[in-house]
Design a protein around this motif. Sequence first.
Motif, mmCIF file in Angstrom:
data_model
loop_
_atom_site.group_PDB
_atom_site.id
_atom_site.type_symbol
_atom_site.label_atom_id
_atom_site.label_comp_id
_atom_site.label_asym_id
_atom_site.label_seq_id
_atom_site.Cartn_x
_atom_site.Cartn_y
_atom_site.Cartn_z
ATOM 1 N N ALA A 170 0.832 -1.212 0.000
ATOM 2 C CA ALA A 170 0.000 0.000 0.000
ATOM 3 C C ALA A 170 0.864 1.259 0.000
ATOM 4 N N THR A 171 1.854 1.301 0.870
ATOM 5 C CA THR A 171 2.681 2.510 0.963
ATOM 6 C C THR A 171 3.521 2.704 -0.299
ATOM 7 N N LYS A 172 3.959 1.624 -0.915
ATOM 8 C CA LYS A 172 4.724 1.743 -2.162
ATOM 9 C C LYS A 172 3.876 2.325 -3.286
ATOM 10 N N ALA A 173 2.570 2.103 -3.223
ATOM 11 C CA ALA A 173 1.678 2.621 -4.262
ATOM 12 C C ALA A 173 1.644 4.140 -4.288
ATOM 13 N N LEU A 174 2.026 4.761 -3.161
ATOM 14 C CA LEU A 174 1.992 6.227 -3.084
ATOM 15 C C LEU A 174 3.368 6.849 -3.287
ATOM 16 N N ALA A 175 4.319 6.067 -3.786
ATOM 17 C CA ALA A 175 5.694 6.564 -3.957
ATOM 18 C C ALA A 175 5.752 7.774 -4.888
ATOM 19 N N GLY A 176 4.864 7.842 -5.861
ATOM 20 C CA GLY A 176 4.888 8.941 -6.817
ATOM 21 C C GLY A 176 4.225 10.215 -6.333
ATOM 22 N N PHE A 177 3.635 10.184 -5.145
ATOM 23 C CA PHE A 177 2.967 11.365 -4.596
ATOM 24 C C PHE A 177 3.980 12.232 -3.837
ATOM 25 N N GLU A 178 3.855 13.538 -3.972
ATOM 26 C CA GLU A 178 4.766 14.427 -3.259
ATOM 27 C C GLU A 178 4.534 14.313 -1.753
ATOM 28 N N GLU A 179 5.576 14.625 -0.995
ATOM 29 C CA GLU A 179 5.443 14.604 0.465
ATOM 30 C C GLU A 179 4.450 15.683 0.887
ATOM 31 N N SER A 180 3.536 15.304 1.755
ATOM 32 C CA SER A 180 2.504 16.245 2.198
ATOM 33 C C SER A 180 1.869 15.709 3.473
#
Length: 198
Positions: A170-180
């Motif tokens: 699940a967390t790897k799926a959000l790798a392309g999202f900017e830190e926020s």
Amino acid sequence: SPAVQRLMARATMSMVEGETIQLVKSSHIGISEEEYLGIIEKKTAVLMSAACAAGAMLAGAPQERVDALGYFGAEIGLAFQLTDDTLDYMAEESVFGKSPGMDLKEGKITLPLIRAYGCADPLEQSLLETLVLKGGAISMEDLAAVNALINKYQGIDYALAKARDHVEKATKALAGFEESLPKEALFSIARHVVERQR
């Protein structure tokens, strides 16, 4: 949003199907791990996936982000249900909020028990079959016997390891999202899913 309505309609149909399959498989201790995972995917993962994807859709996010958040939700849903099913065998009632062994009393065959049954010798399998068929009449002594076999064959550790694997996906799926802050909040939820005690 018609797209969100379609998404929620599909999710609702899937959840009904999952609940129906679980009822059909009630007290069938020979259920496979694959069948069990299919049930929790339809019951829980699809709901979490739809919730995460719908937020992205309503925000007008591009399709790849909708898909990524949908995948995140599905994996978190699987991890949540695996953890919840495991807590039924290990959590204290005062913390968990329900009596231990309720799933077993209701005929729900979950991964810790599936693991134990698959590893058990024929005599132990026969004992588990007998106890599962008792359903709501199962005693505290019976539950202790089931728990002893689950512990013998590391059913708890096995199921929680699977849950942690899903959180990692699940967390790897959000790798392309900017830190926020929202991303950190999702990561915090993901960690809580496998660390919770209730």
